[in-house]
Design a protein around this motif. Structure first.
Motif, PDB file in Angstrom:
ATOM      1  N   VAL A   1     -23.338  25.043  46.394  1.00 56.17           N
ATOM      2  CA  VAL A   1     -22.156  25.681  45.803  1.00 56.17           C
ATOM      3  C   VAL A   1     -22.505  26.128  44.387  1.00 56.17           C
ATOM      4  O   VAL A   1     -22.960  25.334  43.573  1.00 56.17           O
ATOM      5  N   ARG A   2     -22.286  27.421  44.122  1.00 57.03           N
ATOM      6  CA  ARG A   2     -22.532  27.998  42.790  1.00 57.03           C
ATOM      7  C   ARG A   2     -21.282  28.750  42.370  1.00 57.03           C
ATOM      8  O   ARG A   2     -20.495  29.171  43.198  1.00 57.03           O
ATOM      9  N   GLY A   3     -21.126  28.919  41.068  1.00 47.79           N
ATOM     10  CA  GLY A   3     -19.977  29.663  40.569  1.00 47.79           C
ATOM     11  C   GLY A   3     -19.319  28.933  39.424  1.00 47.79           C
ATOM     12  O   GLY A   3     -19.983  28.246  38.643  1.00 47.79           O
ATOM     13  N   THR A   4     -17.994  29.069  39.338  1.00 49.49           N
ATOM     14  CA  THR A   4     -17.241  28.449  38.255  1.00 49.49           C
ATOM     15  C   THR A   4     -16.001  27.758  38.807  1.00 49.49           C
ATOM     16  O   THR A   4     -15.495  28.095  39.877  1.00 49.49           O
ATOM     17  N   ALA A   5     -15.533  26.792  38.045  1.00 47.03           N
ATOM     18  CA  ALA A   5     -14.281  26.105  38.349  1.00 47.03           C
ATOM     19  C   ALA A   5     -13.629  25.775  37.018  1.00 47.03           C
ATOM     20  O   ALA A   5     -14.302  25.726  35.974  1.00 47.03           O
ATOM     21  N   GLY A   6     -12.341  25.566  37.055  1.00 53.07           N
ATOM     22  CA  GLY A   6     -11.649  25.191  35.833  1.00 53.07           C
ATOM     23  C   GLY A   6     -10.227  24.798  36.119  1.00 53.07           C
ATOM     24  O   GLY A   6      -9.717  25.017  37.226  1.00 53.07           O
ATOM     25  N   PHE A   7      -9.609  24.194  35.130  1.00 54.17           N
ATOM     26  CA  PHE A   7      -8.204  23.826  35.290  1.00 54.17           C
ATOM     27  C   PHE A   7      -7.480  23.947  33.966  1.00 54.17           C
ATOM     28  O   PHE A   7      -8.056  23.826  32.892  1.00 54.17           O
ATOM     29  N   ASP A   8      -6.190  24.237  34.096  1.00 56.12           N
ATOM     30  CA  ASP A   8      -5.257  24.252  32.966  1.00 56.12           C
ATOM     31  C   ASP A   8      -4.315  23.073  33.130  1.00 56.12           C
ATOM     32  O   ASP A   8      -3.919  22.744  34.256  1.00 56.12           O
ATOM     33  N   VAL A   9      -3.941  22.446  32.028  1.00 61.82           N
ATOM     34  CA  VAL A   9      -2.851  21.481  32.017  1.00 61.82           C
ATOM     35  C   VAL A   9      -1.800  22.050  31.062  1.00 61.82           C
ATOM     36  O   VAL A   9      -2.066  22.266  29.889  1.00 61.82           O
ATOM     37  N   VAL A  10      -0.633  22.350  31.627  1.00 60.42           N
ATOM     38  CA  VAL A  10       0.408  23.070  30.900  1.00 60.42           C
ATOM     39  C   VAL A  10       1.594  22.135  30.664  1.00 60.42           C
ATOM     40  O   VAL A  10       2.222  21.686  31.638  1.00 60.42           O
ATOM     41  N   PRO A  11       1.901  21.815  29.402  1.00 60.36           N
ATOM     42  CA  PRO A  11       3.044  20.943  29.121  1.00 60.36           C
ATOM     43  C   PRO A  11       4.364  21.593  29.541  1.00 60.36           C
ATOM     44  O   PRO A  11       4.597  22.773  29.301  1.00 60.36           O
ATOM     45  N   LEU A  12       5.213  20.794  30.189  1.00 60.06           N
ATOM     46  CA  LEU A  12       6.544  21.223  30.599  1.00 60.06           C
ATOM     47  C   LEU A  12       7.532  20.127  30.224  1.00 60.06           C
ATOM     48  O   LEU A  12       7.136  19.017  29.884  1.00 60.06           O
ATOM     49  N   THR A  13       8.793  20.444  30.337  1.00 56.34           N
ATOM     50  CA  THR A  13       9.838  19.434  30.171  1.00 56.34           C
ATOM     51  C   THR A  13      10.696  19.453  31.421  1.00 56.34           C
ATOM     52  O   THR A  13      11.172  20.515  31.846  1.00 56.34           O
TER      53      THR A  13
ATOM     54  N   ASP B   1       4.550  14.293  37.009  1.00 53.45           N
ATOM     55  CA  ASP B   1       5.498  13.620  36.124  1.00 53.45           C
ATOM     56  C   ASP B   1       4.759  12.792  35.083  1.00 53.45           C
ATOM     57  O   ASP B   1       4.709  11.558  35.161  1.00 53.45           O
ATOM     58  N   ALA B   2       4.156  13.472  34.120  1.00 51.14           N
ATOM     59  CA  ALA B   2       3.422  12.803  33.051  1.00 51.14           C
ATOM     60  C   ALA B   2       3.161  13.809  31.930  1.00 51.14           C
ATOM     61  O   ALA B   2       3.127  15.020  32.182  1.00 51.14           O
ATOM     62  N   PRO B   3       2.954  13.324  30.717  1.00 52.68           N
ATOM     63  CA  PRO B   3       2.614  14.225  29.609  1.00 52.68           C
ATOM     64  C   PRO B   3       1.248  14.879  29.818  1.00 52.68           C
ATOM     65  O   PRO B   3       0.343  14.290  30.428  1.00 52.68           O
ATOM     66  N   ALA B   4       1.093  16.079  29.295  1.00 54.51           N
ATOM     67  CA  ALA B   4      -0.148  16.842  29.472  1.00 54.51           C
ATOM     68  C   ALA B   4      -1.370  16.087  28.961  1.00 54.51           C
ATOM     69  O   ALA B   4      -2.435  16.140  29.588  1.00 54.51           O
ATOM     70  N   VAL B   5      -1.251  15.384  27.852  1.00 54.67           N
ATOM     71  CA  VAL B   5      -2.413  14.676  27.313  1.00 54.67           C
ATOM     72  C   VAL B   5      -2.870  13.575  28.276  1.00 54.67           C
ATOM     73  O   VAL B   5      -4.072  13.344  28.437  1.00 54.67           O
ATOM     74  N   ASP B   6      -1.927  12.914  28.968  1.00 56.67           N
ATOM     75  CA  ASP B   6      -2.306  11.887  29.944  1.00 56.67           C
ATOM     76  C   ASP B   6      -2.980  12.514  31.158  1.00 56.67           C
ATOM     77  O   ASP B   6      -3.956  11.972  31.694  1.00 56.67           O
ATOM     78  N   VAL B   7      -2.461  13.656  31.588  1.00 54.21           N
ATOM     79  CA  VAL B   7      -3.064  14.369  32.718  1.00 54.21           C
ATOM     80  C   VAL B   7      -4.476  14.816  32.335  1.00 54.21           C
ATOM     81  O   VAL B   7      -5.423  14.643  33.108  1.00 54.21           O
ATOM     82  N   TRP B   8      -4.630  15.384  31.144  1.00 54.05           N
ATOM     83  CA  TRP B   8      -5.943  15.816  30.661  1.00 54.05           C
ATOM     84  C   TRP B   8      -6.930  14.650  30.666  1.00 54.05           C
ATOM     85  O   TRP B   8      -8.055  14.776  31.153  1.00 54.05           O
ATOM     86  N   ASP B   9      -6.506  13.514  30.107  1.00 52.20           N
ATOM     87  CA  ASP B   9      -7.409  12.363  30.020  1.00 52.20           C
ATOM     88  C   ASP B   9      -7.878  11.921  31.401  1.00 52.20           C
ATOM     89  O   ASP B   9      -9.052  11.594  31.585  1.00 52.20           O
TER      90      ASP B   9
END
Length: 161
Positions: free
Chosen positions: A95-107, A11-19
């Motif tokens: 631990v080797r490899g890759t990791a990543g995340f998406d932050v997807v804006p919703l309403t 429950d927060a805007p994507a930019v806040d989650v990203w930060d």
């Protein structure tokens, strides 16, 4: 390689989650038994490097653990309705490899901003034959642990509002 994906809505805007998600030392507040420190002058953007130290330091046994050094390879903050994406390469001995995340804006139904966070990892555990042996267990544990971690992050962020 072992792959797992964890996803939560916050429950927060994507930019806040990203930060918050890209405040690398903050991960230590949500990931049990882990501290994170930045290794480069800039903590953000492609090329930023940091290390997560997972250990039993909370009970005085920091030597019982491992370092998980990482380097940012993709940095695309969310803008407006466009999702953000961050990828890292894991450069450790354990631990080797890759990791990543998406932050997807919703309403939300109430019209307030929400964000879906999707965390993915493709990893090998040293020694590599161990990955093939315990891969399914690592994938299950990773998905459960990161779902719990992301929920903790979301509660922290929701508490700030």
């Amino acid at each position: 390689m072992t792959r797992f994906v964890a996803s939560v809505e916050v429950d927060a805007p994507a930019v806040d989650v990203w930060d918050l998600m890209t405040d690398w030392p903050a991960h230590g507040r949500w990931v049990p038994l882990t501290r994170v420190r930045v290794l480069t002058p800039l903590a953000t953007g492609v090329g930023a490097r940091f290390v997560g130290r997972s250990s039993l330091a909370v009970v005085g046994l920091d030597a019982v653990g491992f370092d998980d050094p990482m380097e940012v390879t993709r940095w695309q903050p969310p803008v407006g309705d466009r999702a953000g994406r961050c990828d890292v390469r894991k450069l450790g001995r354990v631990v080797r490899g890759t990791a990543g995340f998406d932050v997807v804006p919703l309403t939300g139904r109430d019209g307030r901003p929400r964000t879906r966070v999707v965390w993915e990892e493709d990893i090998d555990i040293a020694p590599r034959p161990l990955t093939r042996l315990v891969g399914p267990l690592v994938a299950l544990a990773g998905r459960l642990a990161f779902t719990a971690t992301l929920r903790t992050m979301g509660r922290e962020l929701s508490g700030r509002r």
